[in-house]
Motif scaffolding. Structure first.
Motif, PDB file in Angstrom:
ATOM      1  N   ARG A  46       0.769  -1.211  -0.101  1.00 33.58           N
ATOM      2  CA  ARG A  46      -0.085   0.179  -0.012  1.00 33.58           C
ATOM      3  C   ARG A  46       0.877   1.239  -0.031  1.00 33.58           C
ATOM      4  O   ARG A  46       0.209   2.414  -0.564  1.00 33.58           O
ATOM      5  N   LYS A  47       2.221   1.186   0.402  1.00 30.85           N
ATOM      6  CA  LYS A  47       3.169   2.252   0.305  1.00 30.85           C
ATOM      7  C   LYS A  47       4.043   2.232  -0.790  1.00 30.85           C
ATOM      8  O   LYS A  47       4.590   0.802  -1.053  1.00 30.85           O
ATOM      9  N   LEU A  48       4.362   3.318  -1.258  1.00 24.07           N
ATOM     10  CA  LEU A  48       5.722   3.233  -2.399  1.00 24.07           C
ATOM     11  C   LEU A  48       6.863   3.063  -1.495  1.00 24.07           C
ATOM     12  O   LEU A  48       6.973   3.758  -0.404  1.00 24.07           O
ATOM     13  N   ALA A  49       7.635   2.387  -2.159  1.00 22.00           N
ATOM     14  CA  ALA A  49       8.823   2.274  -1.545  1.00 22.00           C
ATOM     15  C   ALA A  49       9.988   3.319  -1.757  1.00 22.00           C
ATOM     16  O   ALA A  49       9.863   3.941  -2.676  1.00 22.00           O
ATOM     17  N   LYS A  50      10.717   3.569  -0.711  1.00 23.33           N
ATOM     18  CA  LYS A  50      11.500   4.655  -0.763  1.00 23.33           C
ATOM     19  C   LYS A  50      12.805   4.458  -1.648  1.00 23.33           C
ATOM     20  O   LYS A  50      13.152   3.352  -2.196  1.00 23.33           O
ATOM     21  N   LYS A  51      13.040   5.638  -2.009  1.00 25.37           N
ATOM     22  CA  LYS A  51      14.183   5.453  -3.206  1.00 25.37           C
ATOM     23  C   LYS A  51      15.472   4.859  -2.751  1.00 25.37           C
ATOM     24  O   LYS A  51      16.131   4.249  -3.481  1.00 25.37           O
ATOM     25  N   ASN A  52      15.904   5.112  -1.477  1.00 31.79           N
ATOM     26  CA  ASN A  52      17.296   4.343  -1.016  1.00 31.79           C
ATOM     27  C   ASN A  52      16.724   2.998  -0.306  1.00 31.79           C
ATOM     28  O   ASN A  52      17.626   2.674   0.732  1.00 31.79           O
ATOM     29  N   ALA A  53      15.660   2.344  -0.462  1.00 29.72           N
ATOM     30  CA  ALA A  53      15.384   1.139   0.262  1.00 29.72           C
ATOM     31  C   ALA A  53      16.584   0.015  -0.105  1.00 29.72           C
ATOM     32  O   ALA A  53      16.896   0.236  -1.374  1.00 29.72           O
ATOM     33  N   SER A  54      16.564  -0.746   0.778  1.00 24.55           N
ATOM     34  CA  SER A  54      17.478  -1.851   0.422  1.00 24.55           C
ATOM     35  C   SER A  54      17.016  -2.841  -0.499  1.00 24.55           C
ATOM     36  O   SER A  54      15.622  -3.075  -0.727  1.00 24.55           O
ATOM     37  N   GLU A  55      17.891  -3.361  -1.181  1.00 19.75           N
ATOM     38  CA  GLU A  55      17.603  -4.431  -2.347  1.00 19.75           C
ATOM     39  C   GLU A  55      16.846  -5.611  -1.658  1.00 19.75           C
ATOM     40  O   GLU A  55      17.347  -6.164  -0.733  1.00 19.75           O
ATOM     41  N   PRO A  56      15.709  -6.019  -2.067  1.00 21.06           N
ATOM     42  CA  PRO A  56      15.034  -6.987  -1.604  1.00 21.06           C
ATOM     43  C   PRO A  56      15.564  -8.620  -1.581  1.00 21.06           C
ATOM     44  O   PRO A  56      16.381  -8.785  -2.970  1.00 21.06           O
ATOM     45  N   ARG A  57      15.480  -9.296  -0.696  1.00 18.47           N
ATOM     46  CA  ARG A  57      16.088 -10.950  -0.839  1.00 18.47           C
ATOM     47  C   ARG A  57      15.228 -11.627  -1.822  1.00 18.47           C
ATOM     48  O   ARG A  57      13.968 -11.653  -1.850  1.00 18.47           O
ATOM     49  N   GLY A  58      15.845 -12.308  -2.597  1.00 19.87           N
ATOM     50  CA  GLY A  58      15.106 -13.441  -3.512  1.00 19.87           C
ATOM     51  C   GLY A  58      15.464 -14.647  -3.380  1.00 19.87           C
ATOM     52  O   GLY A  58      15.506 -15.084  -2.127  1.00 19.87           O
ATOM     53  N   VAL A  59      15.439 -15.518  -4.413  1.00 18.90           N
ATOM     54  CA  VAL A  59      15.555 -16.920  -4.320  1.00 18.90           C
ATOM     55  C   VAL A  59      17.017 -17.418  -3.899  1.00 18.90           C
ATOM     56  O   VAL A  59      17.665 -16.724  -4.418  1.00 18.90           O
ATOM     57  N   THR A  60      17.127 -18.590  -3.157  1.00 16.10           N
ATOM     58  CA  THR A  60      18.103 -19.198  -2.545  1.00 16.10           C
ATOM     59  C   THR A  60      19.131 -19.420  -3.880  1.00 16.10           C
ATOM     60  O   THR A  60      18.503 -20.220  -4.792  1.00 16.10           O
ATOM     61  N   VAL A  61      20.283 -19.362  -3.844  1.00 14.61           N
ATOM     62  CA  VAL A  61      21.216 -19.577  -5.106  1.00 14.61           C
ATOM     63  C   VAL A  61      21.373 -21.309  -5.052  1.00 14.61           C
ATOM     64  O   VAL A  61      21.224 -21.889  -4.045  1.00 14.61           O
ATOM     65  N   LEU A  62      21.714 -21.792  -6.319  1.00 12.83           N
ATOM     66  CA  LEU A  62      21.839 -23.120  -6.570  1.00 12.83           C
ATOM     67  C   LEU A  62      23.534 -23.290  -6.167  1.00 12.83           C
ATOM     68  O   LEU A  62      24.156 -22.443  -6.061  1.00 12.83           O
ATOM     69  N   PRO A  63      23.751 -24.462  -5.893  1.00 11.28           N
ATOM     70  CA  PRO A  63      25.192 -24.899  -5.374  1.00 11.28           C
ATOM     71  C   PRO A  63      26.133 -24.809  -6.504  1.00 11.28           C
ATOM     72  O   PRO A  63      25.833 -24.694  -7.715  1.00 11.28           O
ATOM     73  N   GLY A  64      27.370 -24.034  -6.408  1.00  9.99           N
ATOM     74  CA  GLY A  64      28.370 -23.768  -7.325  1.00  9.99           C
ATOM     75  C   GLY A  64      28.997 -22.653  -6.649  1.00  9.99           C
ATOM     76  O   GLY A  64      28.887 -22.419  -5.458  1.00  9.99           O
ATOM     77  N   ASN A  65      30.060 -22.231  -7.529  1.00  8.25           N
ATOM     78  CA  ASN A  65      30.909 -21.160  -7.091  1.00  8.25           C
ATOM     79  C   ASN A  65      30.556 -19.793  -7.561  1.00  8.25           C
ATOM     80  O   ASN A  65      29.969 -19.809  -8.752  1.00  8.25           O
ATOM     81  N   TYR A  66      30.800 -18.868  -6.531  1.00  7.50           N
ATOM     82  CA  TYR A  66      30.146 -17.539  -6.665  1.00  7.50           C
ATOM     83  C   TYR A  66      31.365 -16.572  -6.322  1.00  7.50           C
ATOM     84  O   TYR A  66      32.131 -16.955  -5.401  1.00  7.50           O
ATOM     85  N   LYS A  67      31.567 -15.516  -7.049  1.00  5.46           N
ATOM     86  CA  LYS A  67      32.361 -14.369  -6.871  1.00  5.46           C
ATOM     87  C   LYS A  67      31.936 -13.397  -6.002  1.00  5.46           C
ATOM     88  O   LYS A  67      30.850 -12.947  -6.200  1.00  5.46           O
ATOM     89  N   VAL A  68      32.554 -12.936  -4.991  1.00 13.74           N
ATOM     90  CA  VAL A  68      32.077 -12.132  -4.036  1.00 13.74           C
ATOM     91  C   VAL A  68      33.133 -10.752  -3.995  1.00 13.74           C
ATOM     92  O   VAL A  68      34.384 -10.981  -4.052  1.00 13.74           O
ATOM     93  N   VAL A  69      32.515  -9.665  -4.305  1.00 20.65           N
ATOM     94  CA  VAL A  69      33.641  -8.451  -4.556  1.00 20.65           C
ATOM     95  C   VAL A  69      33.196  -7.528  -3.589  1.00 20.65           C
ATOM     96  O   VAL A  69      32.034  -7.167  -3.331  1.00 20.65           O
ATOM     97  N   MET A  70      34.334  -7.080  -2.782  1.00 22.33           N
ATOM     98  CA  MET A  70      33.836  -6.311  -1.607  1.00 22.33           C
ATOM     99  C   MET A  70      34.606  -4.819  -2.065  1.00 22.33           C
ATOM    100  O   MET A  70      35.584  -4.618  -2.454  1.00 22.33           O
ATOM    101  N   HIS A  71      33.507  -3.867  -1.845  1.00 21.54           N
ATOM    102  CA  HIS A  71      33.974  -2.340  -2.270  1.00 21.54           C
ATOM    103  C   HIS A  71      33.973  -1.747  -0.808  1.00 21.54           C
ATOM    104  O   HIS A  71      33.259  -1.900  -0.110  1.00 21.54           O
ATOM    105  N   TYR A  72      35.139  -0.681  -0.583  1.00 22.46           N
ATOM    106  CA  TYR A  72      35.164   0.018   0.558  1.00 22.46           C
ATOM    107  C   TYR A  72      35.927   1.180   0.023  1.00 22.46           C
ATOM    108  O   TYR A  72      37.040   1.505  -0.204  1.00 22.46           O
ATOM    109  N   GLY A  73      35.250   2.427  -0.152  1.00 19.94           N
ATOM    110  CA  GLY A  73      35.713   3.430  -0.883  1.00 19.94           C
ATOM    111  C   GLY A  73      36.227   3.495  -1.975  1.00 19.94           C
ATOM    112  O   GLY A  73      35.551   2.913  -2.921  1.00 19.94           O
ATOM    113  N   LYS A  74      37.295   3.882  -2.506  1.00 21.90           N
ATOM    114  CA  LYS A  74      37.949   3.345  -3.781  1.00 21.90           C
ATOM    115  C   LYS A  74      38.674   1.977  -3.827  1.00 21.90           C
ATOM    116  O   LYS A  74      39.059   1.638  -4.699  1.00 21.90           O
TER     117      LYS A  74
END
Length: 237
Positions: free
Chosen positions: A38-66
């Motif tokens: 009933r309410k419009l989502a805020k522009k800075n709202a967090s990304e919603p959680r979706g479906v659990t991933v399948l087994p496999g390899n995933y790359k995680v990239v961490m950003h902090y400043g530059k």
């Protein structure tokens, strides 16, 4: 990122003020979609959680400043349970199918909420400038808002303002979608007739209301817009 190097999830958190060891968590889910509200989502709202991933390899990239760095994470199913990949893939595919319906209903109700906001704003301005002069426009705004509320109620149920745990007596398309998602989410074997029938029922219920919403934006809303934009109206006195 998945094996195809596609970005599947983005998690953000404020940089800590203090130095030391800090933690960020990924709960093995892809980016999700926003369902109807009933309410419009805020522009800075967090990304919603979706479906659990399948087994496999995933790359995680961490950003902090530059700065940024990456590593690979191997996702595996509970080793204590024998679970064929085909079963997990079938379950995943059905969850993604249901997710599309959640996204579809979410976008429709969001558009209704935006239209409601426009009509409500016009009504308020008409009343503030000259309630008597613009009584017809105010009446039409009231009518279009009522129509929008009826469509939103048809999709997600009437708003219940009682305190405590409550439940609406009417079954809405969202009830059918949540039921189907619950059954599919608990699968430990390949989908059967029950799951497929629940998805079929949900699709049919969603389509019924979506046709009414589509018709509203093809007829009632353009007519209202044309009438309101044709009014000689200014906030200047």
């Amino acid at each position: 990122y998945n094996a195809k190097n596609e970005l599947i999830r983005t998690l953000k958190q404020k940089a800590p003020k203090e130095n030391g060891l800090h933690k960020a968590s990924w709960y093995l889910a892809e980016k999700g979609v926003r369902g109807p509200s009933r309410k419009l989502a805020k522009k800075n709202a967090s990304e919603p959680r979706g479906v659990t991933v399948l087994p496999g390899n995933y790359k995680v990239v961490m950003h902090y400043g530059k700065h940024k760095d990456s590593t690979t994470v191997k996702v595996a199913y509970d080793p204590r349970v024998e679970m064929p990949f085909e079963v997990l893939k079938s379950k995943y595919d059905l969850q993604k199918q249901l997710e599309k319906q959640f996204e579809r209903t979410g976008k429709a109700v969001t558009q209704l909420n935006k239209s409601k906001k426009i009509a409500t704003t016009y009504k308020k301005q008409f009343k503030e400038v000259d309630q008597k002069k613009y009584k017809d426009a105010i009446k039409k705004s009231d009518s279009i808002v009522k129509s929008i509320n009826t469509l939103i109620d048809a999709m997600i149920g009437k708003e219940d303002k009682r305190q405590g745990i409550t439940r609406n007596p009417e079954l809405t398309p969202m009830n059918f979608l949540y039921t189907a998602r619950s059954y599919v989410g608990s699968l430990k074997e390949k989908p059967g007739k029950t799951q497929m029938q629940l998805i079929k029922n949900a699709d049919e219920k969603v389509d019924e209301v979506m046709k009414k919403i589509d018709n509203f934006f093809k007829t009632s809303w353009p007519e209202y817009r044309k009438e309101i934009e044709g009014i000689d109206f200014s906030l200047f006195k």
